[in-house]
Structure formats: C-alpha cells, structure tokens
Enzyme design. Structure first.
Site, PDB file in Angstrom:
ATOM      1  N   GLY A  78     -28.333  -2.663  14.821  1.00 52.81           N
ATOM      2  CA  GLY A  78     -27.415  -3.892  15.087  1.00 52.81           C
ATOM      3  C   GLY A  78     -26.048  -3.366  15.549  1.00 52.81           C
ATOM      4  O   GLY A  78     -25.277  -4.054  15.158  1.00 52.81           O
ATOM      5  N   CYS A 135     -30.277  -7.166  22.912  1.00 52.16           N
ATOM      6  CA  CYS A 135     -30.544  -6.570  21.603  1.00 52.16           C
ATOM      7  C   CYS A 135     -31.303  -7.571  20.835  1.00 52.16           C
ATOM      8  O   CYS A 135     -30.593  -8.464  20.517  1.00 52.16           O
ATOM      9  CB  CYS A 135     -29.363  -6.047  20.877  1.00 52.16           C
ATOM     10  N   GLY A 222     -39.972   3.901  21.915  1.00 49.98           N
ATOM     11  CA  GLY A 222     -40.941   5.248  22.127  1.00 49.98           C
ATOM     12  C   GLY A 222     -42.200   5.181  22.534  1.00 49.98           C
ATOM     13  O   GLY A 222     -42.361   4.114  23.634  1.00 49.98           O
ATOM     14  N   GLY A 249     -38.242   3.083  28.506  1.00 48.48           N
ATOM     15  CA  GLY A 249     -39.167   2.769  27.347  1.00 48.48           C
ATOM     16  C   GLY A 249     -40.113   3.876  27.443  1.00 48.48           C
ATOM     17  O   GLY A 249     -41.042   4.158  28.370  1.00 48.48           O
ATOM     18  N   GLY A 250     -40.166   4.568  26.396  1.00 51.56           N
ATOM     19  CA  GLY A 250     -41.251   5.583  26.212  1.00 51.56           C
ATOM     20  C   GLY A 250     -41.270   6.623  27.039  1.00 51.56           C
ATOM     21  O   GLY A 250     -42.228   7.349  26.881  1.00 51.56           O
TER      22      GLY A 250
HETATM   23  C1  LIG Z   1     -31.677   3.662  17.274  1.00 49.38           C
HETATM   24  C2  LIG Z   1     -31.474   2.842  18.620  1.00 49.38           C
HETATM   25  C3  LIG Z   1     -30.352   2.138  18.925  1.00 49.38           C
HETATM   26  C4  LIG Z   1     -30.105   1.621  20.168  1.00 49.38           C
HETATM   27  N1  LIG Z   1     -29.101   1.158  20.544  1.00 49.38           N
HETATM   28  C5  LIG Z   1     -28.843   0.237  21.619  1.00 49.38           C
HETATM   29  C6  LIG Z   1     -27.656  -0.103  22.040  1.00 49.38           C
HETATM   30  O1  LIG Z   1     -26.395   0.013  21.363  1.00 49.38           O
HETATM   31  N2  LIG Z   1     -27.457  -0.892  23.383  1.00 49.38           N
HETATM   32  C7  LIG Z   1     -28.765  -1.166  23.924  1.00 49.38           C
HETATM   33  O2  LIG Z   1     -28.663  -1.725  25.235  1.00 49.38           O
HETATM   34  N3  LIG Z   1     -29.904  -0.807  23.706  1.00 49.38           N
HETATM   35  C8  LIG Z   1     -30.123  -0.013  22.636  1.00 49.38           C
HETATM   36  N4  LIG Z   1     -31.194   0.781  22.063  1.00 49.38           N
HETATM   37  C9  LIG Z   1     -32.564   0.432  23.141  1.00 49.38           C
HETATM   38  C10 LIG Z   1     -32.681   1.738  24.057  1.00 49.38           C
HETATM   39  O3  LIG Z   1     -31.416   1.919  24.736  1.00 49.38           O
HETATM   40  C11 LIG Z   1     -33.736   1.576  24.850  1.00 49.38           C
HETATM   41  O4  LIG Z   1     -33.718   0.378  25.800  1.00 49.38           O
HETATM   42  C12 LIG Z   1     -35.178   1.453  24.174  1.00 49.38           C
HETATM   43  O5  LIG Z   1     -35.028   2.150  22.729  1.00 49.38           O
HETATM   44  C13 LIG Z   1     -36.333   1.684  24.690  1.00 49.38           C
HETATM   45  O6  LIG Z   1     -36.395   3.021  25.322  1.00 49.38           O
HETATM   46  P1  LIG Z   1     -37.224   4.290  24.547  1.00 49.38           P
HETATM   47  O7  LIG Z   1     -38.615   3.779  24.029  1.00 49.38           O
HETATM   48  O8  LIG Z   1     -37.042   5.399  25.498  1.00 49.38           O
HETATM   49  O9  LIG Z   1     -36.509   4.643  23.107  1.00 49.38           O
HETATM   50  C14 LIG Z   1     -31.278   1.379  21.012  1.00 49.38           C
HETATM   51  C15 LIG Z   1     -32.528   2.066  20.668  1.00 49.38           C
HETATM   52  C16 LIG Z   1     -32.645   2.766  19.500  1.00 49.38           C
HETATM   53  C17 LIG Z   1     -33.995   3.494  18.927  1.00 49.38           C
END
Ligand SMILES: Cc1cc2nc3c(=O)[nH]c(=O)nc-3n(C[C@H](O)[C@H](O)[C@H](O)COP(=O)(O)O)c2cc1C
Length: 308
Positions: A78, A135, A222, A249-250
């Site tokens: 959040g 978000c 992930g 993403g992932g």
């Molecule tokens: C714990 C957590 C906090 C996140 N906080 C934000 C944020 O503050 N702002 C944002 O744009 N995306 C936020 N994200 C999304 C990530 O930046 C990213 O877009 C998303 O996790 C997909 O990438 P991944 O699969 O490599 O994790 C957050 C993701 C996670 C897991």
C-alpha cells in the site's frame, strides 16, 4: 555477502534522452538503499527506481501484507513511504551522492497529490519521474486512474505542465485494453512508458477460510507474470513504434531481460527477484551485458535510444 566488483559496461541504453549505463534498473518498491547498497555499487545499475513517493507520509496497509504464491508473491504494502519532503532531504541526495541514475516513482490518491509531488521534484536532482498510476493496493488514485483513459489523460496533461523532467507513466495490466491506455498516456505527454505493475491476486488460509492478506487482495509479481508482462510490452510496442518502453515483470535472468528487449523494450526493471536475492538486478545486468556482445545490431539500437 561481499560487495560485487565493478563491471566495465559495454552496452548502454538511452531512455527518453537519459543515458543508463546498462539496460537494467530496479523496480519500484523492491530496492532499499540501506539493504542493497551493501551488496553492490548502486551507480553501476542502469537506474534505480525508488519506492513510490507521496505528498505526505503514508503508513501503508495493515499487516499481513504479503503472501507467497506459486512462482512469485502477492503484496499489498500500500505504498508505505515517509513522504516527498523526507525523500528530498534523505533518500534522493544519498542516491545522487553515490552517482546513481534516479527514477523517482510518484504516488498519489488524487490528481492534486500527484501534482504536489511532481512540483516538489521539478527542481530536484531526480533524473526521471515514473508516475505510478497502476498500484492495485490503494483505494483511491493508483489503479483507479490507470484503468480509465479519460482520467489518465487529464492527470498526465496536468503533470506535463508542472515539470520538464522526463516523465515515465507506469501502466497497469488490470485493464481490458492496454493499448488504449498506453495511447492515452502518450497523447497526454508521457515521454516513456513502464509496464507492467502487479496483477490483482489473492491467497486464502485453508485453516481459517479467510484471505491471508489483511487487504484481502494484493498484487501478484515474480516469475508467474513474466510471459503476461512480455506480451503487454510487445502489444504496446506493435501499436506505438516511437515511445521508449521499460519492461517489468518476472525478470530474474539476463535471458528474460533479453526477451523484453526483443519484444520492444529499451530497458527493464527487476522487482521481486531482488527480494529473494538483493544482488539480482546487478546479476541480470551483467548477464545481459554478456548476451548483448553477440547481438551488435540490438546493442547499437539501444545505445542510440531507438525504439523499433
Ligand atoms: C513489495 C512490492 C512493493 C512495490 N511497490 C511499488 C511502488 O511503490 N510503486 C510501483 O510503481 N510499483 C511497485 N511495485 C511493483 C513493482 O515495481 C513491479 O512493477 C512488479 O512487482 C512486477 O515486477 P516483478 O515481477 O519483477 O516483481 C511493488 C512490488 C512489490 C513486490
């Protein structure tokens, strides 16, 4: 774990006029200077996307805020953060003093919230802004803006008048037509797009029958979202040939990062993988740098900031 030795980068990229030493950055919310700075030199990464910055401190959602999921995780943090005033005197100066290329992720509950943060950042040393309209874990703002092309267009047009900094708009996958939303952002003045943010998901505790996360639903990230995110990047690139795109993403390997570049991304950000291994973004960057050695045409395109 030791600090990783510096690397001689061979393949840079340019995103909306800003040079990244290599095409790999951290994804917002998954990088913490105090934790990651112990493992590698943060200036070595393509860019650091900070956690979301709001006009005043936000506490985030009640706990529990995370749950495991097959091939990834669900989170409903959040957008907890100490607010833009704190960011301007603490995190941003520290990142810039270390030599990092900084993408400041901007959060808001309303157009006015976003505007306040963007105005305060206008004369700051942040290299780029990443407007988080995606978000899924806040009740107002965030995804409610990013899923409505009219509301998104109004917001981005207004923010465009407040800053000359390169403005990346971070898109949500939780929409019917990502291409329509992407066009709305670009037509309103976005300099680049980053995609994707998390997909809405949940887990249930089978002993209680209740959702594990206090917010009930959260955002899935992930390896599970990798092929989905890749297709979003590809679809947007097919429709908009000349906008810089950051794929997210992932990503947990140089090979996956390379797939994003072939799908049309100019750069990528590594998120959840860094929560398991804080060195993941740097490892991915090095793997990608090596893979690009045998792809000179792609490397040359990235170095010139070409899109398609
Ligand atoms: C714990 C957590 C906090 C996140 N906080 C934000 C944020 O503050 N702002 C944002 O744009 N995306 C936020 N994200 C999304 C990530 O930046 C990213 O877009 C998303 O996790 C997909 O990438 P991944 O699969 O490599 O994790 C957050 C993701 C996670 C897991």
């Amino acid at each position: 774990m030791d600090v990783l030795a510096p690397h001689e980068w061979r393949h840079k990229t340019i995103v909306a006029g800003v040079e990244w030493k290599n095409p790999v950055g951290t994804a917002s919310g998954t990088f913490q200077l105090d934790a990651c700075g112990d493992y590698y030199d943060v200036a070595q990464l393509g860019a650091i996307s900070t956690k979301g910055v709001s006009p005043v401190p936000w506490e985030g959602n009640p706990a529990p805020r995370t749950a495991e999921s097959p091939a990834g995780m669900v989170n409903a943090v959040g957008l907890q953060n100490p607010g833009v005033d704190h960011y301007l005197v603490d995190e941003l100066p520290r990142l810039k003093a270390l030599g990092a290329t900084v993408v400041t992720n901007v959060a808001g509950h309303s157009d006015e919230d976003y505007a306040q943060v963007v105005e305060k950042l206008a004369d700051s040393p942040a290299d780029m802004l990443e407007i988080n309209v995606s978000c899924p874990n806040v009740s107002h703002g965030g995804m409610s803006v990013g899923t409505d092309p009219v509301a998104l267009s109004r917001l981005i047009k207004h923010l465009r008048t407040l800053t000359d900094k390169p403005m990346i708009v971070k898109l949500s996958p939780n929409v019917t037509d990502i291409v329509e939303i992407a066009h709305a952002a670009v037509d309103a003045g976005a300099d680049a797009l980053s995609l994707i943010n998390t997909l809405v998901g949940m887990r249930i505790d089978i002993n209680t029958g209740k959702p594990i996360i206090a917010n009930r639903t959260g955002g899935v990230s992930g390896p599970a979202i990798f092929p989905i995110a890749l297709s979003f990047v590809w679809r947007v690139r097919q429709s908009i040939p000349d906008i810089p795109i950051i794929g997210i993403g992932g990503i947990d390997s140089g090979e996956k990062a390379l797939e994003y570049l072939y799908a049309g991304a100019n750069a990528v950000e590594v998120g959840a993988a860094a929560l398991i291994d804080p060195t993941a973004p740097m490892r991915v960057a090095r793997e990608l740098d090596n893979l690009l050695d045998s792809r000179p045409e792609l490397a040359a395109k990235l170095a010139k900031g070409q899109t398609w």
